[in-house]
Structure formats: C-alpha cells, structure tokens
Write a protein that holds these residues in place. Structure first.
Motif, PDB file in Angstrom:
ATOM      1  N   VAL A 234     -51.708 102.980 -40.682  1.00 31.44           N
ATOM      2  CA  VAL A 234     -51.274 103.814 -41.809  1.00 31.44           C
ATOM      3  C   VAL A 234     -52.182 103.639 -43.027  1.00 31.44           C
ATOM      4  O   VAL A 234     -52.571 104.640 -43.646  1.00 31.44           O
ATOM      5  CB  VAL A 234     -49.799 103.548 -42.152  1.00 31.44           C
ATOM      6  CG1 VAL A 234     -49.398 104.286 -43.421  1.00 31.44           C
ATOM      7  CG2 VAL A 234     -48.906 103.990 -40.996  1.00 31.44           C
ATOM      8  N   PRO A 235     -52.557 102.407 -43.420  1.00 29.93           N
ATOM      9  CA  PRO A 235     -53.478 102.280 -44.559  1.00 29.93           C
ATOM     10  C   PRO A 235     -54.788 103.031 -44.364  1.00 29.93           C
ATOM     11  O   PRO A 235     -55.303 103.662 -45.295  1.00 29.93           O
ATOM     12  CB  PRO A 235     -53.719 100.772 -44.656  1.00 29.93           C
ATOM     13  CG  PRO A 235     -52.535 100.150 -44.035  1.00 29.93           C
ATOM     14  CD  PRO A 235     -52.097 101.093 -42.947  1.00 29.93           C
ATOM     15  N   GLN A 236     -55.335 102.988 -43.156  1.00 34.19           N
ATOM     16  CA  GLN A 236     -56.591 103.695 -42.908  1.00 34.19           C
ATOM     17  C   GLN A 236     -56.392 105.205 -42.973  1.00 34.19           C
ATOM     18  O   GLN A 236     -57.260 105.928 -43.479  1.00 34.19           O
ATOM     19  CB  GLN A 236     -57.152 103.279 -41.544  1.00 34.19           C
ATOM     20  CG  GLN A 236     -57.688 101.853 -41.532  1.00 34.19           C
ATOM     21  CD  GLN A 236     -58.084 101.388 -40.151  1.00 34.19           C
ATOM     22  OE1 GLN A 236     -57.897 102.094 -39.156  1.00 34.19           O
ATOM     23  NE2 GLN A 236     -58.626 100.184 -40.065  1.00 34.19           N
ATOM     24  N   MET A 237     -55.246 105.692 -42.491  1.00 34.39           N
ATOM     25  CA  MET A 237     -54.978 107.117 -42.582  1.00 34.39           C
ATOM     26  C   MET A 237     -54.758 107.532 -44.042  1.00 34.39           C
ATOM     27  O   MET A 237     -55.113 108.643 -44.444  1.00 34.39           O
ATOM     28  CB  MET A 237     -53.770 107.484 -41.719  1.00 34.39           C
ATOM     29  CG  MET A 237     -54.026 107.269 -40.243  1.00 34.39           C
ATOM     30  SD  MET A 237     -52.642 107.748 -39.198  1.00 34.39           S
ATOM     31  CE  MET A 237     -52.713 109.511 -39.347  1.00 34.39           C
ATOM     32  N   LEU A 238     -54.176 106.636 -44.835  1.00 34.00           N
ATOM     33  CA  LEU A 238     -54.015 106.922 -46.257  1.00 34.00           C
ATOM     34  C   LEU A 238     -55.378 107.012 -46.936  1.00 34.00           C
ATOM     35  O   LEU A 238     -55.595 107.876 -47.795  1.00 34.00           O
ATOM     36  CB  LEU A 238     -53.165 105.835 -46.916  1.00 34.00           C
ATOM     37  CG  LEU A 238     -52.850 106.043 -48.403  1.00 34.00           C
ATOM     38  CD1 LEU A 238     -52.080 107.336 -48.620  1.00 34.00           C
ATOM     39  CD2 LEU A 238     -52.068 104.855 -48.958  1.00 34.00           C
ATOM     40  N   MET A 239     -56.299 106.150 -46.544  1.00 33.70           N
ATOM     41  CA  MET A 239     -57.652 106.227 -47.100  1.00 33.70           C
ATOM     42  C   MET A 239     -58.322 107.541 -46.715  1.00 33.70           C
ATOM     43  O   MET A 239     -59.023 108.162 -47.532  1.00 33.70           O
ATOM     44  CB  MET A 239     -58.476 105.036 -46.623  1.00 33.70           C
ATOM     45  CG  MET A 239     -59.953 105.106 -47.027  1.00 33.70           C
ATOM     46  SD  MET A 239     -60.213 105.318 -48.804  1.00 33.70           S
ATOM     47  CE  MET A 239     -59.879 103.667 -49.392  1.00 33.70           C
ATOM     48  N   GLN A 240     -58.110 107.999 -45.482  1.00 34.47           N
ATOM     49  CA  GLN A 240     -58.657 109.296 -45.083  1.00 34.47           C
ATOM     50  C   GLN A 240     -58.067 110.411 -45.938  1.00 34.47           C
ATOM     51  O   GLN A 240     -58.770 111.351 -46.315  1.00 34.47           O
ATOM     52  CB  GLN A 240     -58.368 109.545 -43.593  1.00 34.47           C
ATOM     53  CG  GLN A 240     -59.166 108.645 -42.654  1.00 34.47           C
ATOM     54  CD  GLN A 240     -58.774 108.846 -41.201  1.00 34.47           C
ATOM     55  OE1 GLN A 240     -57.595 108.797 -40.853  1.00 34.47           O
ATOM     56  NE2 GLN A 240     -59.751 109.071 -40.345  1.00 34.47           N
ATOM     57  N   TRP A 241     -56.773 110.300 -46.253  1.00 34.73           N
ATOM     58  CA  TRP A 241     -56.132 111.292 -47.119  1.00 34.73           C
ATOM     59  C   TRP A 241     -56.781 111.283 -48.503  1.00 34.73           C
ATOM     60  O   TRP A 241     -57.023 112.344 -49.084  1.00 34.73           O
ATOM     61  CB  TRP A 241     -54.641 110.998 -47.220  1.00 34.73           C
ATOM     62  CG  TRP A 241     -53.889 111.968 -48.082  1.00 34.73           C
ATOM     63  CD1 TRP A 241     -53.342 113.162 -47.703  1.00 34.73           C
ATOM     64  CD2 TRP A 241     -53.626 111.827 -49.490  1.00 34.73           C
ATOM     65  NE1 TRP A 241     -52.750 113.782 -48.787  1.00 34.73           N
ATOM     66  CE2 TRP A 241     -52.907 112.986 -49.891  1.00 34.73           C
ATOM     67  CE3 TRP A 241     -53.916 110.855 -50.432  1.00 34.73           C
ATOM     68  CZ2 TRP A 241     -52.487 113.177 -51.213  1.00 34.73           C
ATOM     69  CZ3 TRP A 241     -53.513 111.040 -51.743  1.00 34.73           C
ATOM     70  CH2 TRP A 241     -52.805 112.196 -52.126  1.00 34.73           C
ATOM     71  N   VAL A 242     -57.062 110.114 -49.034  1.00 34.04           N
ATOM     72  CA  VAL A 242     -57.731 110.009 -50.343  1.00 34.04           C
ATOM     73  C   VAL A 242     -59.103 110.659 -50.289  1.00 34.04           C
ATOM     74  O   VAL A 242     -59.506 111.387 -51.204  1.00 34.04           O
ATOM     75  CB  VAL A 242     -57.845 108.534 -50.772  1.00 34.04           C
ATOM     76  CG1 VAL A 242     -58.786 108.380 -51.975  1.00 34.04           C
ATOM     77  CG2 VAL A 242     -56.473 107.969 -51.118  1.00 34.04           C
TER      78      VAL A 242
END
Length: 312
Positions: A234-242
């Motif tokens: 999830v943190p990595q997917m959040l970074m992709q969202w950013v």
C-alpha cells in the motif's frame, strides 16, 4: 467532561462517517486481495477510487507541518506534530571514510536518474524511481538507515523556509500528504478539544476516515532485506498515486515505524519523501529539488560502540 450536546455531536459525526470508514477498510482489503491475486491493475484502480473518496479528508501539509483545516466557514492553520522542523537530515552508510563523498555534496542528494537501477523497493520507494528521503532529526535518519557504524550525513534546508512567516506563501511551497500517528493527533487534541471543539472534532473525523490507509502504511517489515515486502504494497501504491498527482501533492510526510519506546514523550521526529521529478540537469538530478533545497557538505561520523546491539 464534555457537555452532553458535545457528546451528542461526536456521536452524530461518527454515525455519519461510519459508512465511508467501512468503505475505506474494504478498499484496503481489496487492494491486498487484487495484488496477491496478480491483478495490479485492479489494485491500482481500487486505490484511486479510495483516494478520490478521501480527497477532502486528507491532510495536506507544508514541509514544517502547517495544515489548513476549514470548519463552519472558518479556516485554521495548525501543526499536529510536537516538533515541526526547519532542518532535515540524510544519512549514507559507508565502509570507510572517502574523499569521493567528502568532496561531492551531491553524493548525499537523491540517487541520480542515471543510477536508478540502484533504487530499491522500500516503504515509499519504488525500484527505478529515485526519491529524496529526509528525516527531521539526525538520530532518526541514522535509525532509518539501519544503525550503521560508519556514515556520512548532510543537513538540508528548504530554501523557502528562510523567509519569515509573514513573507511565506505556503500555497506555493511543496505540499505533502501528511500521515500522522494516533499519538501525534492525540497530543495535539489534548487542549484543542476544549478550546476549539469544532476544529478538534473535524480533525478527528477526518483522521478516522483516513486511518485504514494510515494503518496499511505503517506495518513493520518483518521480511528483512528481501525483494518483495508485503508490508510495503500500500505505501508503494500511495507513492505511485503521488507521482501521478504531482501537480497537487509533491511528497509524503510520515511518522517512523522504528521502535521509539526508549525515547521520552518529546520525541516526535518524522520523515519526508519527495519523488525526483523531471526536468533533470546534466548529472541527472532533479532541477526542481536542487532549486528548492540547500545542503551541507557531507560529514563523516563513526559510532564509538562497535557492537551493533549496543548501538541500538
């Protein structure tokens, strides 16, 4: 204690938020299920749906933790962290002291795009996508780096913080999606819930709505230094969202998952991560980040204790 009407208002807001909180919990579960089922496209789509649903609940902060919260037609600027910082630090572990690092401050900058193969999959780091990681206190930067016995460190300063508060235009500064620990929100609210009840309640409701995402970004890695870390999905997917929404959000500020039980209640260091966006200079460093930050020449330090267990 709260007056009865305040308790009723809290209950009403919680009842009104319950359905959305459950949706966010289910979205996080779906993201994990899709990802584990080898369907990253569906996982990312579900992540985007959740982020769109939470867009008015997210806390968007300046680098020194100023957040604007609107409630009942009025706007308030507040800081949730006990120790918001104006200086930041970066650590690089080394085997020995070397002039190659000492004479080149860029060695403590982000990994250049020309060496992106060296970027790893970490909590908010994607292999092949360099980012600038900083901590608000040097001890935390050292801990996040794995307690190295020998290391170089540099102090970073966000250039726009050199201005006085009256001269600053926070809306034109770097904006961070701020992830706060429950302890940070609790300590902020100790007096606020009595002095500014409506502000406190607005923050608490927004925080509870975000909490499924915050929790999913705070799992401690138990897998060690392996390529795939389930805790970082999830943190990595959040970074992709950013990265896809960098016109609105340029980075993430987040509390550490390092065990800090040895520190007293005043300890409240935090981390920030900023993707190294284009355009790049001739050495493949982000021009934007180079313009935004100044940093010191790398300084070498060797921990006096040899036993890493004692270091910890």
């Amino acid at each position: 204690e709260f007056e009865e009407y305040k308790r009723d208002k809290i209950q009403q807001r919680l009842n009104g938020a319950r359905a959305e909180i459950e949706e966010n919990i289910n979205s996080i579960i779906s993201v994990f299920n899709y990802y584990e089922g080898a369907n990253p496209k569906a996982a990312q789509e579900e992540m985007d749906i959740m982020m769109e649903r939470m867009k008015t609940d997210l806390f968007v902060a300046s680098i020194d933790d100023w957040v604007k919260v609107s409630v009942s037609g009025a706007s308030f600027w507040t800081q949730f962290r006990i120790t918001p910082r104006r200086q930041f630090y970066r650590v690089r572990a080394v085997e020995e002291e070397t002039t190659d690092i000492q004479n080149n401050p860029d060695e403590l900058f982000h990994i250049p795009l020309s060496k992106k193969a060296f970027t790893n999959n970490e909590r908010f780091s994607l292999a092949g996508f360099p980012s600038l990681y900083l901590s608000s206190m040097l001890p935390l930067a050292w801990q996040e780096c794995g307690y190295p016995k020998k290391y170089y460190y540099s102090e970073f300063q966000y250039e726009k913080l050199c201005r006085s508060m009256s001269e600053r235009q926070i809306e034109n500064e770097l904006k961070f999606l701020a992830l706060y620990s429950p302890d940070e929100i609790y300590k902020w609210g100790i007096s606020t819930k009595y002095n500014k009840f409506d502000l406190w309640l607005e923050v608490i409701i927004r925080y509870i709505k975000q909490f499924p995402l915050i929790l999913a970004c705070a799992f401690v890695n138990h897998s060690g230094k392996v390529s795939y870390k389930q805790e970082y999905i999830v943190p990595q997917m959040l970074m992709q969202w950013v990265q896809r929404n960098n016109a609105v959000i340029q980075g993430i500020s987040y509390f550490t998952c390092v065990d800090l039980t040895m520190f007293n209640s005043r300890w409240c260091a935090y981390n920030i991560v900023i993707p190294a966006f284009a355009p790049y200079d001739k050495n493949k460093y982000s021009k934007k980040l180079r313009e935004d930050f100044g940093w010191s020449r790398p300084r070498f330090y060797e921990v006096p204790l040899v036993d890493s267990a004692n270091n910890k």
